[in-house]
Design an enzyme around this catalytic site. Structure first.
Site, PDB file in Angstrom:
ATOM      1  N   ASP A 117       0.891  -1.161   0.000  1.00 36.36           N
ATOM      2  CA  ASP A 117       0.000   0.000   0.000  1.00 36.36           C
ATOM      3  C   ASP A 117       0.928   1.210   0.000  1.00 36.36           C
ATOM      4  O   ASP A 117       1.711   1.397   0.937  1.00 36.36           O
ATOM      5  CB  ASP A 117      -0.857  -0.045   1.270  1.00 36.36           C
ATOM      6  CG  ASP A 117      -1.694   1.207   1.466  1.00 36.36           C
ATOM      7  OD1 ASP A 117      -1.489   2.205   0.749  1.00 36.36           O
ATOM      8  OD2 ASP A 117      -2.551   1.192   2.366  1.00 36.36           O
ATOM      9  N   VAL A 119      -6.046   4.822  -5.634  1.00 31.57           N
ATOM     10  CA  VAL A 119      -4.876   5.232  -4.854  1.00 31.57           C
ATOM     11  C   VAL A 119      -5.016   6.688  -4.386  1.00 31.57           C
ATOM     12  O   VAL A 119      -4.563   7.055  -3.306  1.00 31.57           O
ATOM     13  CB  VAL A 119      -3.577   4.961  -5.660  1.00 31.57           C
ATOM     14  CG1 VAL A 119      -3.399   5.903  -6.817  1.00 31.57           C
ATOM     15  CG2 VAL A 119      -2.362   4.991  -4.744  1.00 31.57           C
ATOM     16  N   ASP A 120      -5.676   7.498  -5.191  1.00 35.07           N
ATOM     17  CA  ASP A 120      -5.933   8.905  -4.840  1.00 35.07           C
ATOM     18  C   ASP A 120      -6.738   8.987  -3.535  1.00 35.07           C
ATOM     19  O   ASP A 120      -6.375   9.718  -2.595  1.00 35.07           O
ATOM     20  CB  ASP A 120      -6.720   9.542  -6.010  1.00 35.07           C
ATOM     21  CG  ASP A 120      -6.754  11.055  -5.974  1.00 35.07           C
ATOM     22  OD1 ASP A 120      -6.056  11.652  -5.134  1.00 35.07           O
ATOM     23  OD2 ASP A 120      -7.488  11.633  -6.802  1.00 35.07           O
ATOM     24  N   SER A 138      -2.696   5.275 -14.181  1.00 34.31           N
ATOM     25  CA  SER A 138      -3.685   4.995 -15.249  1.00 34.31           C
ATOM     26  C   SER A 138      -4.142   3.543 -15.337  1.00 34.31           C
ATOM     27  O   SER A 138      -5.007   3.230 -16.157  1.00 34.31           O
ATOM     28  CB  SER A 138      -3.184   5.429 -16.645  1.00 34.31           C
ATOM     29  OG  SER A 138      -3.192   6.830 -16.773  1.00 34.31           O
ATOM     30  N   THR A 139      -3.580   2.631 -14.528  1.00 28.04           N
ATOM     31  CA  THR A 139      -3.910   1.208 -14.728  1.00 28.04           C
ATOM     32  C   THR A 139      -5.114   0.732 -13.916  1.00 28.04           C
ATOM     33  O   THR A 139      -5.455  -0.450 -13.946  1.00 28.04           O
ATOM     34  CB  THR A 139      -2.705   0.294 -14.398  1.00 28.04           C
ATOM     35  OG1 THR A 139      -2.382   0.438 -13.001  1.00 28.04           O
ATOM     36  CG2 THR A 139      -1.509   0.636 -15.250  1.00 28.04           C
ATOM     37  N   GLY A 140      -5.758   1.639 -13.183  1.00 30.25           N
ATOM     38  CA  GLY A 140      -6.959   1.269 -12.440  1.00 30.25           C
ATOM     39  C   GLY A 140      -8.192   1.755 -13.182  1.00 30.25           C
ATOM     40  O   GLY A 140      -8.501   1.293 -14.289  1.00 30.25           O
ATOM     41  N   VAL A 141      -8.852   2.742 -12.603  1.00 24.37           N
ATOM     42  CA  VAL A 141     -10.066   3.325 -13.187  1.00 24.37           C
ATOM     43  C   VAL A 141      -9.832   3.794 -14.632  1.00 24.37           C
ATOM     44  O   VAL A 141     -10.734   3.689 -15.478  1.00 24.37           O
ATOM     45  CB  VAL A 141     -10.509   4.537 -12.333  1.00 24.37           C
ATOM     46  CG1 VAL A 141     -11.697   5.251 -12.966  1.00 24.37           C
ATOM     47  CG2 VAL A 141     -10.870   4.103 -10.928  1.00 24.37           C
ATOM     48  N   TYR A 142      -8.624   4.287 -14.947  1.00 26.75           N
ATOM     49  CA  TYR A 142      -8.363   4.835 -16.274  1.00 26.75           C
ATOM     50  C   TYR A 142      -8.080   3.770 -17.338  1.00 26.75           C
ATOM     51  O   TYR A 142      -7.945   4.100 -18.516  1.00 26.75           O
ATOM     52  CB  TYR A 142      -7.230   5.863 -16.211  1.00 26.75           C
ATOM     53  CG  TYR A 142      -7.648   7.230 -15.658  1.00 26.75           C
ATOM     54  CD1 TYR A 142      -8.968   7.485 -15.261  1.00 26.75           C
ATOM     55  CD2 TYR A 142      -6.723   8.269 -15.547  1.00 26.75           C
ATOM     56  CE1 TYR A 142      -9.345   8.721 -14.756  1.00 26.75           C
ATOM     57  CE2 TYR A 142      -7.105   9.520 -15.045  1.00 26.75           C
ATOM     58  CZ  TYR A 142      -8.404   9.738 -14.650  1.00 26.75           C
ATOM     59  OH  TYR A 142      -8.777  10.976 -14.162  1.00 26.75           O
TER      60      TYR A 142
HETATM   61  N1  AR6 Z   1      -1.323   1.636  -2.974  1.00 30.63           N
HETATM   62  C1  AR6 Z   1      -0.759   1.321  -4.153  1.00 30.63           C
HETATM   63  N2  AR6 Z   1      -1.457   1.158  -5.289  1.00 30.63           N
HETATM   64  C2  AR6 Z   1      -2.794   1.296  -5.227  1.00 30.63           C
HETATM   65  C3  AR6 Z   1      -3.468   1.633  -4.037  1.00 30.63           C
HETATM   66  C4  AR6 Z   1      -2.677   1.801  -2.877  1.00 30.63           C
HETATM   67  N3  AR6 Z   1      -3.215   2.127  -1.683  1.00 30.63           N
HETATM   68  N4  AR6 Z   1      -4.806   1.710  -4.305  1.00 30.63           N
HETATM   69  C5  AR6 Z   1      -4.959   1.433  -5.611  1.00 30.63           C
HETATM   70  N5  AR6 Z   1      -3.747   1.177  -6.175  1.00 30.63           N
HETATM   71  P1  AR6 Z   1      -6.319   4.127  -9.812  1.00 30.63           P
HETATM   72  P2  AR6 Z   1      -5.920   5.625 -12.335  1.00 30.63           P
HETATM   73  C6  AR6 Z   1      -3.404   0.854  -7.569  1.00 30.63           C
HETATM   74  O1  AR6 Z   1      -7.673   3.713 -10.244  1.00 30.63           O
HETATM   75  O2  AR6 Z   1      -6.186   4.423 -13.146  1.00 30.63           O
HETATM   76  C7  AR6 Z   1      -9.068   8.152  -9.052  1.00 30.63           C
HETATM   77  O3  AR6 Z   1     -10.425   8.245  -8.739  1.00 30.63           O
HETATM   78  C8  AR6 Z   1      -4.457   0.231  -8.451  1.00 30.63           C
HETATM   79  O4  AR6 Z   1      -4.531  -1.165  -8.196  1.00 30.63           O
HETATM   80  O5  AR6 Z   1      -6.109   4.562  -8.413  1.00 30.63           O
HETATM   81  O6  AR6 Z   1      -4.749   6.502 -12.693  1.00 30.63           O
HETATM   82  C9  AR6 Z   1      -8.454   9.484  -9.446  1.00 30.63           C
HETATM   83  O7  AR6 Z   1      -9.034  10.575  -8.738  1.00 30.63           O
HETATM   84  C10 AR6 Z   1      -3.884   0.526  -9.821  1.00 30.63           C
HETATM   85  O8  AR6 Z   1      -2.865  -0.413 -10.147  1.00 30.63           O
HETATM   86  O9  AR6 Z   1      -5.731   5.317 -10.748  1.00 30.63           O
HETATM   87  C11 AR6 Z   1      -8.751   9.562 -10.904  1.00 30.63           C
HETATM   88  O10 AR6 Z   1     -10.058  10.030 -11.163  1.00 30.63           O
HETATM   89  C12 AR6 Z   1      -3.206   1.875  -9.644  1.00 30.63           C
HETATM   90  O11 AR6 Z   1      -3.109   2.066  -8.221  1.00 30.63           O
HETATM   91  C13 AR6 Z   1      -8.643   8.118 -11.372  1.00 30.63           C
HETATM   92  O12 AR6 Z   1      -8.930   7.328 -10.212  1.00 30.63           O
HETATM   93  C14 AR6 Z   1      -3.939   3.052 -10.251  1.00 30.63           C
HETATM   94  O13 AR6 Z   1      -5.348   2.889 -10.115  1.00 30.63           O
HETATM   95  C15 AR6 Z   1      -7.240   7.781 -11.820  1.00 30.63           C
HETATM   96  O14 AR6 Z   1      -7.243   6.504 -12.358  1.00 30.63           O
END
Ligand code: AR6
Length: 172
Positions: free
Chosen positions: A11, A34-35, A118-122
């Site tokens: 984390d 993560v945000d 970018s690898t989560g929601v994006y």
């Molecule tokens: N520690 C490390 N990695 C994490 C954690 C954590 N605590 N939580 C999630 N991840 P994302 P994006 C990973 O969706 O795709 C937000 O709402 C997750 O598994 O957080 O860039 C922002 O405000 C994935 O591999 O970010 C934007 O609106 C990675 O972090 C949007 O999401 C990124 O997933 C950005 O989307």
């Protein structure tokens, strides 16, 4: 000095480094993933400082203090939404990593951790994103020799396996 480059499964909010990177959105006012985790762990002062920054463009990065986190600073960067790969996504993602390191260097930061921007929601495919991340970081480190440690912080074991494989292959 050559920076150490490695991947860990963690984390990101728990890491004790000079800085961690947040995968934010262009408002910089918080969100999910993560945000959300970073804002929750840092506490409400973080969003107050973020409000003063006037947002952030895709591919750029801005810096704040880290408040209740063990890290000293947070670099907030905004990745591209994946739209199939033909819309400049790779260049924008590479820019997120490059700009984060450039802005970090202006603060004297020498150790930092990136999430999979970018690898989560994006929706950016993890392996494609990891290739961009590794090559962009390697390139930026050649120009910022003050950086001693860069960590790719993976949330899942699957992502860690991808990073470990790419970091150990000469082609990455
Ligand atoms: N520690 C490390 N990695 C994490 C954690 C954590 N605590 N939580 C999630 N991840 P994302 P994006 C990973 O969706 O795709 C937000 O709402 C997750 O598994 O957080 O860039 C922002 O405000 C994935 O591999 O970010 C934007 O609106 C990675 O972090 C949007 O999401 C990124 O997933 C950005 O989307």
């Amino acid at each position: 000095m050559t920076a150490t480059l490695r991947a860990v499964q963690a984390d990101i909010t728990t890491l004790q480094l000079d800085a961690i990177v947040n995968a934010a959105n262009s408002s910089l006012l918080g969100g999910g993933g993560v945000d959300g985790a970073i804002h929750r762990a840092a506490g409400p002062e973080l969003v107050h400082e973020c409000r003063l920054l006037g947002g952030c463009k895709i591919g750029d990065a801005k810096v704040t203090k880290a408040y209740r986190l063990p890290a000293k600073f947070i670099l907030h960067t905004v990745g591209p939404v994946w739209r199939g790969g033909g819309h400049g996504e790779a260049d924008l993602l590479a820019s997120c990593y490059r700009r984060s390191i450039e802005v970090a260097a202006t603060k004297g930061i020498s150790s930092l951790a990136f999430p999979g921007i970018s690898t989560g929601v994006y929706g950016y495919p993890v392996e494609l994103a990891a290739n961009v991340a590794i090559s962009s970081v390697r390139k930026a480190l050649r120009e910022h020799s003050s950086m001693t440690e860069v960590i790719f912080c993976c949330f899942s074991a699957e992502d860690l396996a991808i990073y470990d494989r790419l970091l150990n292959s000469a082609a990455a």
